[in-house]
Design a protein around this motif. Structure first.
Motif, short mmCIF file in Angstrom:
data_model
loop_
_atom_site.label_atom_id
_atom_site.label_comp_id
_atom_site.label_asym_id
_atom_site.label_seq_id
_atom_site.Cartn_x
_atom_site.Cartn_y
_atom_site.Cartn_z
N ILE A 27 -3.76 -10.14 -4.46
CA ILE A 27 -3.77 -8.99 -5.51
C ILE A 27 -3.53 -7.74 -5.25
O ILE A 27 -4.49 -7.30 -4.36
N PRO A 28 -2.80 -6.76 -5.65
CA PRO A 28 -2.79 -5.36 -5.53
C PRO A 28 -4.05 -4.60 -5.82
O PRO A 28 -4.56 -5.17 -6.82
N THR B 45 -7.73 -1.59 5.32
CA THR B 45 -8.36 -3.10 4.82
C THR B 45 -7.38 -3.77 3.74
O THR B 45 -7.57 -4.68 3.45
N GLY B 46 -6.23 -2.97 3.22
CA GLY B 46 -5.35 -3.65 2.46
C GLY B 46 -5.07 -2.89 1.17
O GLY B 46 -4.44 -3.59 0.24
N ALA B 47 -5.60 -1.87 0.67
CA ALA B 47 -5.35 -1.21 -0.56
C ALA B 47 -3.87 -0.71 -0.59
O ALA B 47 -3.25 -0.37 0.35
N ASP B 48 -3.37 -1.05 -1.93
CA ASP B 48 -1.87 -0.58 -2.01
C ASP B 48 -1.66 0.96 -2.28
O ASP B 48 -0.79 1.46 -1.92
N ASP B 49 -2.79 1.72 -2.85
CA ASP B 49 -2.59 3.00 -2.90
C ASP B 49 -4.09 3.32 -2.98
O ASP B 49 -5.10 2.96 -3.02
N ALA C 240 5.38 -3.43 -9.92
CA ALA C 240 6.51 -3.82 -9.81
C ALA C 240 7.02 -4.04 -8.39
O ALA C 240 7.59 -5.19 -8.08
N ALA C 241 6.12 -3.43 -7.33
CA ALA C 241 6.39 -3.74 -5.87
C ALA C 241 5.71 -5.00 -5.55
O ALA C 241 6.41 -5.86 -4.98
#
Length: 130
Positions: A78-79, A98-102, A123-124
């Protein structure tokens, strides 16, 4: 096509409600959580398509919510966009590692920019193999 489901986790209820209205106006389904514990429960129950996550929250902070999410096989894809008032680079680096997308700073982005980022990250994530 089903609406994308967004979870907003923030203890600032006024800000959270504003983002909820803006995202619903963009045709997203929106779930909210006012603390980290509630965020984890809602993620497990609702399996949102994306999480907007504050860092400074009661019970469990956003970085711990993110870590919990990323170590769980069912939810690690999950983003997550960190949306926070914290501006220290170390917090940003830790979030991204830690894995955050932004990582967006509340003081530097307008709601329209947050929605644009939500659309980009969604979208990504659809292009990534699960």
């Amino acid at each position: 096509m089903a609406k994308a489901k967004i979870l907003i986790a923030d203890d600032d209820v006024t800000l959270m409600d504003m983002y909820k209205l803006r995202l619903e106006a963009e045709d997203f389904e929106v779930i909210t959580a006012e603390d980290g514990e509630q965020a984890i429960a809602e993620i497990r129950k609702e399996k949102p398509d994306l999480v907007l996550l504050d860092i400074m929250m009661p019970k469990i902070n956003g970085l711990d919510v993110l870590a919990e999410l990323k170590k769980d096989e069912h939810f690690k894809n999950i983003p997550v966009i960190m949306l926070t008032a914290l501006i220290q680079d170390v917090t940003k680096v830790k979030s991204l590692m830690t894995g955050a997308d932004d990582y967006l700073m509340k003081s530097e982005v307008m709601p329209g920019e947050v929605i644009q980022k939500v659309n980009q990250v969604l979208a990504a994530s659809k292009k990534k193999p699960q």
